[in-house]
Design an enzyme around this catalytic site. Sequence first.
Site, PDB file in Angstrom:
ATOM      1  N   HIS A 122      36.652   9.113  19.776  1.00 40.05           N
ATOM      2  CA  HIS A 122      36.960   9.812  21.192  1.00 40.05           C
ATOM      3  C   HIS A 122      35.800   9.911  22.032  1.00 40.05           C
ATOM      4  O   HIS A 122      35.974  10.316  23.309  1.00 40.05           O
ATOM      5  CB  HIS A 122      37.211  11.253  20.655  1.00 40.05           C
ATOM      6  CG  HIS A 122      36.020  12.118  20.146  1.00 40.05           C
ATOM      7  ND1 HIS A 122      36.168  13.459  20.235  1.00 40.05           N
ATOM      8  CD2 HIS A 122      35.070  12.046  19.937  1.00 40.05           C
ATOM      9  CE1 HIS A 122      35.262  14.061  19.956  1.00 40.05           C
ATOM     10  NE2 HIS A 122      34.500  13.170  19.646  1.00 40.05           N
TER      11      HIS A 122
ATOM     12  N   GLY B   4      20.213   1.773  14.195  1.00 37.03           N
ATOM     13  CA  GLY B   4      20.888   0.708  14.873  1.00 37.03           C
ATOM     14  C   GLY B   4      21.877   1.363  15.765  1.00 37.03           C
ATOM     15  O   GLY B   4      22.095   2.367  15.717  1.00 37.03           O
ATOM     16  N   ASP B   5      22.696   0.288  16.369  1.00 33.62           N
ATOM     17  CA  ASP B   5      23.872   0.565  17.198  1.00 33.62           C
ATOM     18  C   ASP B   5      25.167   0.177  16.438  1.00 33.62           C
ATOM     19  O   ASP B   5      24.908  -0.391  15.079  1.00 33.62           O
ATOM     20  CB  ASP B   5      23.767  -0.205  18.470  1.00 33.62           C
ATOM     21  CG  ASP B   5      24.451   0.575  19.283  1.00 33.62           C
ATOM     22  OD1 ASP B   5      25.396   1.455  19.095  1.00 33.62           O
ATOM     23  OD2 ASP B   5      24.242   0.447  20.661  1.00 33.62           O
ATOM     24  N   PHE B   6      26.406   0.144  16.775  1.00 29.23           N
ATOM     25  CA  PHE B   6      27.527  -0.286  16.265  1.00 29.23           C
ATOM     26  C   PHE B   6      27.336  -1.792  15.770  1.00 29.23           C
ATOM     27  O   PHE B   6      28.368  -2.011  14.933  1.00 29.23           O
ATOM     28  CB  PHE B   6      28.556   0.107  16.856  1.00 29.23           C
ATOM     29  CG  PHE B   6      29.021   1.495  17.252  1.00 29.23           C
ATOM     30  CD1 PHE B   6      29.281   2.455  16.208  1.00 29.23           C
ATOM     31  CD2 PHE B   6      28.725   2.153  18.651  1.00 29.23           C
ATOM     32  CE1 PHE B   6      29.446   3.813  16.393  1.00 29.23           C
ATOM     33  CE2 PHE B   6      28.854   3.460  18.948  1.00 29.23           C
ATOM     34  CZ  PHE B   6      29.281   4.243  17.917  1.00 29.23           C
TER      35      PHE B   6
END
Length: 567
Positions: free
Chosen positions: A469, A450-452
């Site tokens: 970063h 998945g993603d954040f």
Amino acid sequence: MTTTEDDTSRLRTTADFVRRHDTATLLPLLLPGLGAPHLGTLTRHLRFVHAALLVFPPDAHALRADLAACGLAADTPPGPSTVVRDRLAARHRREAAALDVTIRRPAVPGTGPTPRTVEVFALTVPPGSELLPLADHERAHRHEAHLAFEVRDPEPLLLRGLCALLAEYGATPDGGGHNPHEDGTVLYFTAPAASRAGYRRLELYAPGDHRDTLAAHLAAPAARPPAETLLHLLTGAWSTQALAAFARLRLPDALDPDEPTDPDTLARRTGTDTRALATLLRYLAMLGVVAPEGDGHRLTAVGTLLREDAPGSMRPLALMYGGPFYRSFGALDHALRTGEPAFDHLFGENHFDHFARDPELADLFDRSMAASARMFDPVPAHPVLTAAARLPAGATVVDVAGGNGELLARVLTAHPRLRGVLLERPHAVEAARRTMAAAGCADRCDYRTGDFADVPEGGDVYLLSRVLHDWDDDRCRAILRHCARAMPAHADLLVLERLLPADGSPSLATAWDLHMLCNVGGRERRADHYATLLADAGLALLGRTPLPLDAALLHAGRASTPSRNRN
């Protein structure tokens, strides 16, 4: 005044000098113009340890008497000083074996809990000896008198950075050597003419064998004209491609690890041209990657890191920096004009999507990230993780965007009672499964794709390693808010990043900041910048721990909620 009396007077003066000064007072005297930010950098990494002089007693008994007369321990056991012996032999054109130079370091009373010392080099010169002219010359010119600073936790990159900073303030290379009897490396410098310390030479002492750094130091010219300096800077691209080609052609793997390999043999092994290969090897020797020996070359410690089978191999990093990122750096002017990544401009998409669509590139990127895994070494011992491992029911560590699982595998290996959850995109999850299996942790780790926005809830410790970063401030705030929403009240967040120094001192983070601008679209930040981003997400920066390779581990949590993992 007799010879012994002269040596006694010099010993007493040196001991008094050591007693009156420390690191912070000496450096501005040695390096006129040294500003507060760089003074702070040097005092963090260096510790004044001794002042040195060379004496010429007629025998060992006379030396002990001189030391005792100056209040210095006379029973300090002597050891051989190969560095000073070799310098004397070269300066006076004598056989080194004929010069018996010893070294003692008696402590100077009253200089604190870690006493500073007088470093006493002694060359025995009996009455009527043929060495008397040598002794008279050395007393008059004080070639070996110097001030020494020990490098705390020496790293090759740190040593080179410190040398560059000293050079910036007028210190010039003046020899050095490795003392195998003490396993220590010394780098000598001549202080600028305007130095007010009363000593014209200074020494950096680095425990351990740093002969590759030493080779570069010894090869450095005493002073470089501006045009020559600029030429060295402009040819940096040549170094990148020389290293990348060296790695791509697997030349480090073909070099014999135990003895030098001649160009003909290496060319046959690798299908390369002998003359061209000899040219490359000469250039790499100048960089300290290989060392000439007899008719061939051997790998140095630096060059060994380009072997595929080397522990902590950095070969993937050489291929990445000499490949896709090298191409995009050629369009740096686009990033500077627009503020947008040159990589996106050149390849038509961001590097995450570009690499994800190419399995070979995706694998290379994952391996290049793991090539800097040395910064992970101290992470498992962080108090937050050790406290979590002591919880009665164990604890769960969630690695958000955990890449190939290198960091989480180290944490789980160090703490067998911990469980892990790794969140990543599908191709990276497969790489992480392999890493966990190789580490023997596969049965204690769950994987989420998945993603954040999909950060798993209910963990005890959350990791964000070299993630923030990659993104601008708005995206960072969103990532941190996703983490904060998933974190129970007691949970901790550990953020691993390189930090821009607040005082502008030399740092790897400064170089990576340009890399992020050009290739990724992110940035490096100062600690206070991260503190602000954390606060915007409802978290507080609770502490920071330095890591290898100029990295740091930031500890964050909810400021208003005591954590069961915090000390």
